[in-house]
Write a protein that holds these residues in place. Structure first.
Motif, mmCIF file in Angstrom:
data_model
loop_
_atom_site.group_PDB
_atom_site.id
_atom_site.type_symbol
_atom_site.label_atom_id
_atom_site.label_comp_id
_atom_site.label_asym_id
_atom_site.label_seq_id
_atom_site.Cartn_x
_atom_site.Cartn_y
_atom_site.Cartn_z
ATOM 1 N N GLU A 107 58.572 12.794 14.431
ATOM 2 C CA GLU A 107 58.871 12.308 12.576
ATOM 3 C C GLU A 107 57.873 12.596 12.185
ATOM 4 O O GLU A 107 58.044 12.972 10.823
ATOM 5 N N GLU A 135 57.889 15.018 8.895
ATOM 6 C CA GLU A 135 57.639 15.063 7.471
ATOM 7 C C GLU A 135 56.231 15.565 6.448
ATOM 8 O O GLU A 135 56.627 15.661 5.461
ATOM 9 N N GLY A 193 59.131 17.982 5.470
ATOM 10 C CA GLY A 193 59.966 17.753 4.815
ATOM 11 C C GLY A 193 59.194 18.425 3.076
ATOM 12 O O GLY A 193 59.906 17.944 1.885
ATOM 13 N N SER A 194 57.924 18.930 3.327
ATOM 14 C CA SER A 194 57.364 19.867 1.848
ATOM 15 C C SER A 194 58.344 20.997 1.304
ATOM 16 O O SER A 194 58.744 20.992 0.517
ATOM 17 N N GLY A 197 62.249 17.723 1.050
ATOM 18 C CA GLY A 197 62.219 16.798 0.916
ATOM 19 C C GLY A 197 62.165 15.889 0.860
ATOM 20 O O GLY A 197 61.535 16.519 2.494
ATOM 21 N N ASP A 198 61.367 14.422 -0.008
ATOM 22 C CA ASP A 198 60.376 13.723 1.317
ATOM 23 C C ASP A 198 61.909 12.731 1.361
ATOM 24 O O ASP A 198 63.030 13.154 1.659
ATOM 25 N N GLY A 199 61.492 11.841 2.722
ATOM 26 C CA GLY A 199 62.048 11.145 3.471
ATOM 27 C C GLY A 199 63.045 11.090 4.702
ATOM 28 O O GLY A 199 63.737 10.526 4.969
ATOM 29 N N ILE A 200 62.245 12.092 4.641
ATOM 30 C CA ILE A 200 62.717 12.858 6.662
ATOM 31 C C ILE A 200 62.515 11.932 7.845
ATOM 32 O O ILE A 200 62.993 11.868 8.503
ATOM 33 N N GLU A 201 61.270 11.507 7.557
ATOM 34 C CA GLU A 201 60.526 10.525 8.303
ATOM 35 C C GLU A 201 61.839 9.355 9.003
ATOM 36 O O GLU A 201 61.538 8.910 9.661
ATOM 37 N N PHE A 204 64.859 11.579 10.965
ATOM 38 C CA PHE A 204 64.401 12.894 11.600
ATOM 39 C C PHE A 204 64.494 12.071 12.897
ATOM 40 O O PHE A 204 65.408 12.767 13.836
#
Length: 293
Positions: free
Chosen positions: A249, A253, A257-258, A261-265, A268
């Motif tokens: 995770e 992220e 995520g870069s 987009g953000d919030g993948i943590e 995922f």
């Protein structure tokens, strides 16, 4: 490369704390075949009781002991008034019983201690520490070391002790274990007491990081991917699953995520768990269900 290792180490340290939460589920599942939905409420109840007693002037160690005693009483009462009357009932009945227990615990915590947010300071310095050129949080190291020692101790208890043998017998067949002299109420009481102790430690560690608030009970949702990946019945699987979830995770992220987009943590680990369900439903170390007809 140094940044990669910093992210990886941070993820692994967080993964050990996920394992600590997951192992509470594993203990109860091994003893009774129940997915204990109340585990998150135990984490919240333990942390909130401890910090409330400390704020009222109690000694921290006395507060820890009093909170642990309360969780043990809850464990004994659960075994006596919830599990024993529901022996051999359908799994959904047992699940709904733990769901009701979860709501009762959260309501009791709010009744006794209120709903305000509490800060929790365990006296651990959170300045970064340089190890082999990698910056690591001192608190994360302490939390991971505490969780790791507890997880390994419980793993050895389950593997090498007489209680561990009784636990495995109950997990395989409760009625057969009872027939050969295993005292089911005592096993259940000990398991729930251990789960309460694990919940208290997890609640203190996560409470120090996130604050002691009612959303703390939701931290157990991160344990679900850990259980699915490692297997619901394996303590070792909880360790491996936690490390995999924590590491992947954090890496996702930062590196994925870069791009998207953000919030993948936040989602995922559940994607990873879904892939494991498709490929290996019993998890890495779980036992496949066998039905005899």
């Amino acid at each position: 490369m140094q940044f990669f290792f910093e992210v990886l180490v941070g993820g692994l340290l967080a993964g050990v704390m996920y394992s600590l939460v997951a192992i509470g589920f594993v203990l109860i599942y091994k003893a009774s075949g129940i997915f204990n939905f109340a585990q998150g409420s135990l984490v919240l109840f333990g942390a909130l009781t401890y910090v409330s007693l400390v704020e009222r002037g109690w000694n921290p160690w006395l507060s820890f002991g009093a909170t642990l005693a309360a969780l043990v009483l809850i464990a004994i009462a659960t075994g006596r008034f919830v599990l024993r009357p529901l022996v051999n009932r359908a799994p959904i009945v047992l699940f709904m019983a733990t769901l009701g227990l979860s709501l009762i615990l959260e309501g009791a915590a709010q009744l006794f201690w209120g709903a305000q947010v509490h800060g929790l300071d365990l006296g651990i310095d959170d300045r970064p520490l340089h190890l082999a050129g990698v910056m690591v949080s001192r608190f994360d190291l302490f939390a991971a070391a505490t969780a790791g020692v507890l997880v390994l101790a419980l793993s050895q208890l389950a593997k090498r002790s007489r209680f561990g043998l009784s636990l495995r017998a109950v997990a395989d067949d409760p009625l057969a274990a009872f027939a050969v002299g295993v005292r089911l109420p005592r096993v259940w009481a000990i398991v729930w007491a251990l789960a309460g102790f694990v919940s208290l430690v997890a609640g203190l560690l996560w409470g120090a990081r996130l604050g002691v608030q009612f959303s703390l009970s939701l931290v157990v949702l991160k344990a679900l991917p850990v259980l699915i990946i490692g297997g619901f019945s394996s303590i070792g699987g909880a360790i491996v699953g936690g490390l995999l979830v924590g590491a992947t995770e954090k890496l996702a992220e930062v590196y994925v995520g870069s791009v998207i987009g953000d919030g993948i943590e936040n989602w995922f680990p559940y994607l990873l768990a879904m892939l494991f369900l498709l490929a290996r439903p019993s998890g890495l170390f779980g036992e496949a269900a066998v039905e005899r007809i």
